[in-house]
Scaffold this active site. Sequence first.
Site, PDB file in Angstrom:
ATOM      1  N   GLN A 154      -2.060  21.158  -6.596  1.00  0.00           N
ATOM      2  CA  GLN A 154      -1.030  21.585  -7.547  1.00  0.00           C
ATOM      3  C   GLN A 154      -1.624  21.588  -8.958  1.00  0.00           C
ATOM      4  OE1 GLN A 154       1.740  18.565  -8.674  1.00  0.00           O
ATOM      5  NE2 GLN A 154       3.486  19.917  -8.645  1.00  0.00           N
ATOM      6  N   SER A 157      -0.072  19.967 -14.378  1.00  0.00           N
ATOM      7  CA  SER A 157      -0.217  19.146 -15.592  1.00  0.00           C
ATOM      8  C   SER A 157      -1.408  19.576 -16.429  1.00  0.00           C
ATOM      9  CB  SER A 157      -0.410  17.673 -15.219  1.00  0.00           C
ATOM     10  OG  SER A 157       0.654  17.220 -14.432  1.00  0.00           O
ATOM     11  N   SER A 189      -4.593  16.160  -8.024  1.00  0.00           N
ATOM     12  CA  SER A 189      -4.975  15.390  -6.828  1.00  0.00           C
ATOM     13  C   SER A 189      -5.697  16.307  -5.847  1.00  0.00           C
ATOM     14  CB  SER A 189      -3.735  14.818  -6.130  1.00  0.00           C
ATOM     15  OG  SER A 189      -2.942  14.108  -7.036  1.00  0.00           O
ATOM     16  N   GLU A 272       8.578  17.879  -4.569  1.00  0.00           N
ATOM     17  CA  GLU A 272       7.603  16.804  -4.821  1.00  0.00           C
ATOM     18  C   GLU A 272       8.292  15.442  -4.895  1.00  0.00           C
ATOM     19  OE1 GLU A 272       5.586  17.046  -8.651  1.00  0.00           O
ATOM     20  OE2 GLU A 272       3.818  16.090  -7.798  1.00  0.00           O
ATOM     21  N   GLU A 389      10.711   7.030 -16.088  1.00  0.00           N
ATOM     22  CA  GLU A 389      11.643   7.310 -17.204  1.00  0.00           C
ATOM     23  C   GLU A 389      12.285   8.688 -17.011  1.00  0.00           C
ATOM     24  OE1 GLU A 389       8.494   6.275 -17.630  1.00  0.00           O
ATOM     25  OE2 GLU A 389       8.833   4.231 -18.342  1.00  0.00           O
TER      26      GLU A 389
HETATM   27  C1  LIG Z   1      -1.275   9.559  -8.773  1.00  0.00           C
HETATM   28  C2  LIG Z   1      -0.979  10.796  -9.558  1.00  0.00           C
HETATM   29  C3  LIG Z   1      -1.188  12.036  -9.005  1.00  0.00           C
HETATM   30  C4  LIG Z   1      -0.930  13.197  -9.758  1.00  0.00           C
HETATM   31  N1  LIG Z   1      -1.182  14.401  -9.172  1.00  0.00           N
HETATM   32  C5  LIG Z   1      -0.957  15.529  -9.884  1.00  0.00           C
HETATM   33  C6  LIG Z   1      -1.269  16.820  -9.308  1.00  0.00           C
HETATM   34  O1  LIG Z   1      -1.770  16.921  -8.180  1.00  0.00           O
HETATM   35  N2  LIG Z   1      -1.035  17.926 -10.057  1.00  0.00           N
HETATM   36  C7  LIG Z   1      -0.501  17.868 -11.308  1.00  0.00           C
HETATM   37  O2  LIG Z   1      -0.257  18.917 -11.890  1.00  0.00           O
HETATM   38  N3  LIG Z   1      -0.219  16.674 -11.898  1.00  0.00           N
HETATM   39  C8  LIG Z   1      -0.442  15.504 -11.216  1.00  0.00           C
HETATM   40  N4  LIG Z   1      -0.184  14.269 -11.791  1.00  0.00           N
HETATM   41  C9  LIG Z   1       0.260  14.229 -13.188  1.00  0.00           C
HETATM   42  C10 LIG Z   1       1.693  13.743 -13.394  1.00  0.00           C
HETATM   43  O3  LIG Z   1       2.633  14.670 -12.932  1.00  0.00           O
HETATM   44  C11 LIG Z   1       1.879  13.447 -14.892  1.00  0.00           C
HETATM   45  O4  LIG Z   1       0.998  12.393 -15.208  1.00  0.00           O
HETATM   46  C12 LIG Z   1       3.293  13.031 -15.213  1.00  0.00           C
HETATM   47  O5  LIG Z   1       4.166  14.117 -15.090  1.00  0.00           O
HETATM   48  C13 LIG Z   1       3.413  12.449 -16.628  1.00  0.00           C
HETATM   49  O6  LIG Z   1       2.818  13.268 -17.578  1.00  0.00           O
HETATM   50  P1  LIG Z   1       1.768  12.696 -18.633  1.00  0.00           P
HETATM   51  O7  LIG Z   1       0.735  11.907 -17.905  1.00  0.00           O
HETATM   52  O8  LIG Z   1       1.320  13.822 -19.486  1.00  0.00           O
HETATM   53  O9  LIG Z   1       2.599  11.648 -19.514  1.00  0.00           O
HETATM   54  P2  LIG Z   1       3.533  11.991 -20.751  1.00  0.00           P
HETATM   55  O10 LIG Z   1       4.418  13.120 -20.412  1.00  0.00           O
HETATM   56  O11 LIG Z   1       2.678  12.131 -21.962  1.00  0.00           O
HETATM   57  O12 LIG Z   1       4.407  10.686 -20.850  1.00  0.00           O
HETATM   58  C14 LIG Z   1       3.965   9.495 -21.525  1.00  0.00           C
HETATM   59  C15 LIG Z   1       5.096   8.475 -21.498  1.00  0.00           C
HETATM   60  O13 LIG Z   1       6.246   8.996 -22.226  1.00  0.00           O
HETATM   61  C16 LIG Z   1       7.390   8.958 -21.387  1.00  0.00           C
HETATM   62  N5  LIG Z   1       8.250  10.131 -21.665  1.00  0.00           N
HETATM   63  C17 LIG Z   1       7.817  11.400 -21.885  1.00  0.00           C
HETATM   64  N6  LIG Z   1       8.883  12.202 -22.094  1.00  0.00           N
HETATM   65  C18 LIG Z   1       9.997  11.439 -21.994  1.00  0.00           C
HETATM   66  C19 LIG Z   1      11.407  11.688 -22.110  1.00  0.00           C
HETATM   67  N7  LIG Z   1      11.874  12.907 -22.376  1.00  0.00           N
HETATM   68  N8  LIG Z   1      12.251  10.651 -21.929  1.00  0.00           N
HETATM   69  C20 LIG Z   1      11.792   9.398 -21.673  1.00  0.00           C
HETATM   70  N9  LIG Z   1      10.479   9.097 -21.564  1.00  0.00           N
HETATM   71  C21 LIG Z   1       9.600  10.096 -21.719  1.00  0.00           C
HETATM   72  C22 LIG Z   1       6.880   9.022 -19.971  1.00  0.00           C
HETATM   73  O14 LIG Z   1       7.799   8.468 -19.049  1.00  0.00           O
HETATM   74  C23 LIG Z   1       5.603   8.182 -20.073  1.00  0.00           C
HETATM   75  O15 LIG Z   1       5.903   6.819 -19.969  1.00  0.00           O
HETATM   76  C24 LIG Z   1      -0.449  13.108 -11.092  1.00  0.00           C
HETATM   77  C25 LIG Z   1      -0.264  11.842 -11.659  1.00  0.00           C
HETATM   78  C26 LIG Z   1      -0.539  10.692 -10.914  1.00  0.00           C
HETATM   79  C27 LIG Z   1      -0.338   9.360 -11.568  1.00  0.00           C
END
Ligand SMILES: Cc1cc2nc3c(=O)[nH]c(=O)nc-3n(C[C@H](O)[C@H](O)[C@H](O)COP(=O)(O)OP(=O)(O)OC[C@H]3O[C@@H](n4cnc5c(N)ncnc54)[C@H](O)[C@@H]3O)c2cc1C
Length: 413
Positions: A154, A157, A189, A272, A389
């Site tokens: 996928q 991100s 992933s 998902e 969150e």
């Molecule tokens: C094990 C794992 C596998 C993954 N696999 C994939 C994959 O295969 N493909 C892919 O595309 N992505 C993948 N991801 C990425 C994942 O979807 C993102 O890490 C996730 O959506 C959070 O985005 P970010 O890391 O940019 O954090 P951010 O969006 O920057 O968030 C940072 C913090 O702010 C908080 N926050 C942000 N916005 C809000 C809001 N509006 N209200 C309250 N709190 C908020 C979040 O909860 C978090 O604590 C994977 C992540 C993990 C951990």
Amino acid sequence: MSSNQSIGQSDAGLGEPATEEAAFRARARIWLEANAVGRGEPGDFSASHLFSAKDLSEYWLREREAFDRVVAWQRKLYESGWAGISWPKEHGGQGLPEWAEEAFGEEHGRFGVSTKLLSVGLQLVASAIRAHGTPAQKARYLPPIIQAEEVWCQLFSEPDAGSDLTAVRTRAARGDGGWIVDGQKVWTSGAGASDLGMLLARTQEGSEGRVGLACLIVDMKASGVEVRPLREMSGAYHFNEVFLSGVHVADDCMVGNDGDGWSVARTMLSSERASIGGGTSARAALELIATARDRGVHHDAIVRQVLAAAFVRERVLDLHMQRMQEDDTVKGGGSVLKLMYSEHARLTSSAGMAILGMGSIAGESERSRAWGERFLFSPGLRIGGGTDEMQRNLIAERGLGLPRDSQFAGRSM
Ligand SMILES: Cc1cc2nc3c(=O)[nH]c(=O)nc-3n(C[C@H](O)[C@H](O)[C@H](O)COP(=O)(O)OP(=O)(O)OC[C@H]3O[C@@H](n4cnc5c(N)ncnc54)[C@H](O)[C@@H]3O)c2cc1C
């Protein structure tokens, strides 16, 4: 590939649902007992999405081995009639009701086997193609997913687009007979082991937010695709950065309409949540009980409470899934499931470490290594597929009808 059998079908035809389900489960259990390894036994690959490796070459090797094992298992499920239980027959499935898929998933989860490494294809991409794909795309992509002939990742991100996926900047511009893609994805992933990726990209220059997006199928071996693994705190590798430079994608690889990528992405995101929440690798209550027995502490009153709590959490997860399956109008149900699952993973893996005591970090056994990996992976479950969150926001807005944050579109909205 030989065509699959219909082992899941009852010869007796439709009877009382409970009776039919009990008979179906009994057949599933008999087959699994004969074909699957037990939890905690040598060869258990139920947590095989985790790869601790001391360096990259060991990682590539372990990842390849893990994918080969899961691919072989999925093919066996397919050939024996236990794959795609609720998928339509024309796409290689069994055409049975959802409850049968659910029941088999529960029985399957009791064994040391898993198809989690293939879940992007089997669940996320399949749901998107079924809902938004053309007949030609359904015929081309769905059968190889169920037969584990093509593995998917996928590509959603980006460094500045996670919780708010509508901020994606990867660009797809018109090119010769299709699209030319440039940009960067992150946290992908299984990217290195994948044949195809579902990409969310911006096709309409100058567009913002949910408009001007499209979902494109990318050949992961195409020229211009570069996968760079990321190392985690556990020493394991799970996901990657993916750089896309001038990657050509043909016109017939767009799923849904140009500009309508957000609705395709939403279908994948809701699938998902349910897929992670319905996952079995963190469902370790039985393994926790076996660990307590091993350590001779299963009669301890406090330990027994912890074991019972883990067991009850899994039962609640199952019942919640069952409720969602019977009533697809449960608002925010997928978010509740995902939230409960990530909490269960955290509590259960902490309990496993506590029961093992010093053995959890000093022990060399398969069991202590597996608990260590579960423990170190559990924080990731609070983030992947939408953070805790974000799930709470969704439950508040969709489930409880609280006012929506109008400034924010959100990964899962
Ligand atoms: C094990 C794992 C596998 C993954 N696999 C994939 C994959 O295969 N493909 C892919 O595309 N992505 C993948 N991801 C990425 C994942 O979807 C993102 O890490 C996730 O959506 C959070 O985005 P970010 O890391 O940019 O954090 P951010 O969006 O920057 O968030 C940072 C913090 O702010 C908080 N926050 C942000 N916005 C809000 C809001 N509006 N209200 C309250 N709190 C908020 C979040 O909860 C978090 O604590 C994977 C992540 C993990 C951990």
